[in-house]
Scaffold this motif. Structure first.
Motif, short mmCIF file in Angstrom:
data_model
loop_
_atom_site.label_atom_id
_atom_site.label_comp_id
_atom_site.label_asym_id
_atom_site.label_seq_id
_atom_site.Cartn_x
_atom_site.Cartn_y
_atom_site.Cartn_z
N ASN A 92 0.82 -1.22 0.00
CA ASN A 92 0.00 0.00 0.00
C ASN A 92 0.85 1.26 0.00
O ASN A 92 0.42 2.32 0.47
CB ASN A 92 -0.93 -0.01 1.22
N ASN A 93 2.09 1.15 -0.51
CA ASN A 93 2.99 2.29 -0.64
C ASN A 93 3.36 2.92 0.70
O ASN A 93 3.57 4.14 0.80
CB ASN A 93 2.40 3.36 -1.56
N ILE A 94 3.43 2.10 1.74
CA ILE A 94 3.85 2.58 3.05
C ILE A 94 5.24 2.01 3.36
O ILE A 94 5.46 0.80 3.24
CB ILE A 94 2.84 2.15 4.14
N THR A 148 7.53 5.35 10.02
CA THR A 148 6.46 4.87 9.14
C THR A 148 5.96 6.06 8.33
O THR A 148 5.53 7.06 8.91
CB THR A 148 5.30 4.26 9.94
N THR A 149 6.02 5.96 7.03
CA THR A 149 5.63 7.07 6.18
C THR A 149 4.91 6.57 4.93
O THR A 149 5.24 5.51 4.40
CB THR A 149 6.85 7.91 5.76
N GLU A 150 3.93 7.34 4.49
CA GLU A 150 3.21 7.04 3.26
C GLU A 150 3.76 7.85 2.09
O GLU A 150 3.22 7.78 0.98
CB GLU A 150 1.72 7.34 3.43
N THR A 180 5.76 9.00 -1.07
CA THR A 180 6.37 8.33 -2.22
C THR A 180 7.46 9.19 -2.84
O THR A 180 7.94 8.91 -3.93
CB THR A 180 5.30 8.02 -3.29
#
Length: 291
Positions: free
Chosen positions: A217-219, A257-259, A261
């Motif tokens: 989920n692109n995390i 933890t980062t979303e 991109t």
């Protein structure tokens, strides 16, 4: 004559015709008709016997052909191989409905049609699987000299060629992780870590097994991750080269933890955690140093 039995031939009765009044010509016609009927019955009997033998073979051949169009019964359908380069990821759908999410720098090899007794693929890299349930045809992920055997479940496999370990994390269902020395039955929430050098495998219970597959989920997540592992992960995700200018930077670890991109945004977040600094160059190179 004593001891000899006689067999009487049936008499063909023709209405309105006396036996004594049958002419030779009529007698010949009657004999020809009898022979014709006997011949027809003989042909029909032979056709039925041949059909009784051939029909099962025709049915089996048809069933085999139909099955082979869906399954690789004879193993002649060939293989497909996909490589996902650094900076990319994708999802593939197998013919049985199973899915695989492939992370960057991952190679997968699988048959165009699965076999009759098993569904086997080969993996190098990282992938998250959602397997369609089929207890008669287990799904097998071959990872060098180890393999994961499942019948229907969801799990993450991290098995990059240059990593010292292989990690298998089970989300749902039940899997068996098979190594050269032993086999391990994993339950949901458990992780198997295989040491490629020693051949030993350890089983851990995780608080949140789904964290292993956040990348789907692109995390991006790091938990007390040493800087070399952080750089290796970012290299795969963004396909950039990191050049270390100060070895002291390797002593730092990161929890994040980062979303995001964007490499630039992630670097800024990393710089808030430690005194390590990142300098992005125009030639797709990032210099790494300390304050």
């Amino acid at each position: 004559v004593t001891g000899v039995q006689t067999c009487a031939l049936p008499i063909l009765e023709v209405e309105g015709v006396d036996e004594a009044s049958i002419s030779p010509m009529l007698s010949q016609k009657m004999l020809a008709e009898i022979n014709r009927q006997i011949h027809q019955k003989s042909i029909r009997s032979m056709i039925f016997r041949v059909a009784a033998v051939l029909i099962p073979f025709v049915l089996i051949a048809g069933l085999t052909l139909y099955t082979n169009t869906r399954l690789d019964v004879f193993g002649t359908s060939g293989y497909s191989e996909i490589y996902i380069p650094k900076g990319e990821k994708t999802r593939i759908l197998f013919q049985d409905g199973s899915q695989a999410y492939l992370n960057a720098d991952t190679k997968i090899r699988y048959p165009i049609k699965f076999g009759l007794t098993e569904r086997k693929i080969q993996l190098e890299g990282e992938a998250y699987f959602k397997i369609s349930t089929n207890s008669n045809r287990p799904f097998i992920v071959q990872i060098n000299n180890t393999k994961v055997k499942v019948t229907g479940t969801s799990f993450n496999v991290k098995a990059y060629k240059n990593d010292k370990t292989t990690s298998v994390v089970l989300d749902k269902g039940k899997i068996t992780y098979i190594t050269p020395l032993d086999s391990y039955n994993l339950l949901p929430g458990q992780q198997a870590i295989f040491d490629k050098e020693t051949g030993l495998c350890s089983i851990n219970s995780l608080e949140k097994s789904t964290e292993a597959s956040l990348w789907v989920n692109n995390i991006i997540q790091f938990r007390d991750t040493p800087l070399p592992e952080v750089l290796k992960t970012l290299n795969r995700i963004f396909n950039v080269e990191f050049r270390l200018e100060n070895p002291d930077a390797y002593k730092y670890t990161y929890t994040l933890t980062t979303e995001s991109t964007s490499l630039e945004k992630i670097i800024k977040e990393l710089e808030k955690i430690t005194p390590v600094r990142f300098y992005i160059q125009t030639d797709n190179v990032v210099r790494v140093s300390t304050k």
